[in-house]
Design a protein around this motif. Structure first.
Motif, mmCIF file in Angstrom:
data_model
loop_
_atom_site.group_PDB
_atom_site.id
_atom_site.type_symbol
_atom_site.label_atom_id
_atom_site.label_comp_id
_atom_site.label_asym_id
_atom_site.label_seq_id
_atom_site.Cartn_x
_atom_site.Cartn_y
_atom_site.Cartn_z
ATOM 1 N N LEU A 7 -51.274 34.764 16.182
ATOM 2 C CA LEU A 7 -52.625 34.209 16.166
ATOM 3 C C LEU A 7 -53.634 35.340 16.064
ATOM 4 N N ASP A 52 -58.120 32.553 14.608
ATOM 5 C CA ASP A 52 -57.518 31.309 15.086
ATOM 6 C C ASP A 52 -58.056 30.957 16.471
ATOM 7 N N LEU A 122 -51.944 24.122 15.967
ATOM 8 C CA LEU A 122 -52.112 24.590 14.589
ATOM 9 C C LEU A 122 -50.960 24.102 13.708
#
Length: 127
Positions: A7, A52, A122
Motif C-alpha cells: 500500500l 492508497d 481494495l
C-alpha cells in the motif's frame, strides 16, 4: 509493478521520533511511505502523488488530522483514511467512509490488522 499487498501510504505525524519508528516499521513491511509533519505538507503530497492510505495523527500543528481527512476523502474518493489518536475519535470518524481509527500508543499488530482490512477492501473493489 506494484504488488496488491503493498500500500502506498502518506503518513502525517508531528512527533519526529514516532514518525521515524513507524516509517521504519512500514518500510520493513515493504509499503512505500511518504512521511510528512503537517496537514499542509500532506495536502501538497496529495496533489502530486497517489496514495492508497492516509494515516494521520488527529492532533497536528495547524489544521487537524480530522480536517485533513475530510478534505482528502472529498477530493480523493478512493483513499483510505486511518486516524490515529491517544483519545477515542471513533464518534468523529463513524460517518466518514473508508475510515478507521488507530489508538495510540501504537500496537504494531493493530497496525497490521488495519492495513490488512484496507487491502481486503481494495481487493473487493477491484473484483
Amino acid at each position: 509493478m506494484m504488488s496488491a499487498d503493498r500500500l502506498t501510504i502518506l503518513y502525517v505525524e508531528d512527533n519526529e521520533m514516532l514518525r521515524a519508528s513507524i516509517v521504519e516499521y512500514l518500510e520493513e513491511l515493504e509499503h512505500p511511505v511518504t512521511p510528512v509533519r503537517t496537514a499542509e505538507e500532506a495536502l501538497q503530497s496529495l496533489e502530486t502523488d497517489h496514495f492508497d492510505v492516509l494515516l494521520t495523527d488527529v492532533s497536528l500543528p495547524g489544521r487537524s488530522g480530522i480536517d485533513l481527512g475530510k478534505h482528502a476523502l472529498e477530493r480523493y474518493p478512493d483513499i483510505h483514511l486511518i486516524l490515529s489518536s491517544g483519545h477515542d475519535v471513533s464518534s468523529m470518524a463513524k460517518d466518514m467512509r473508508n475510515t478507521q481509527c488507530l489508538a495510540k500508543p501504537f500496537d504494531l499488530d493493530r497496525i497490521d490488522e488495519v492495513l490488512e482490512s484496507v487491502r481486503q477492501s481494495l481487493r473487493a473493489g477491484q473484483s
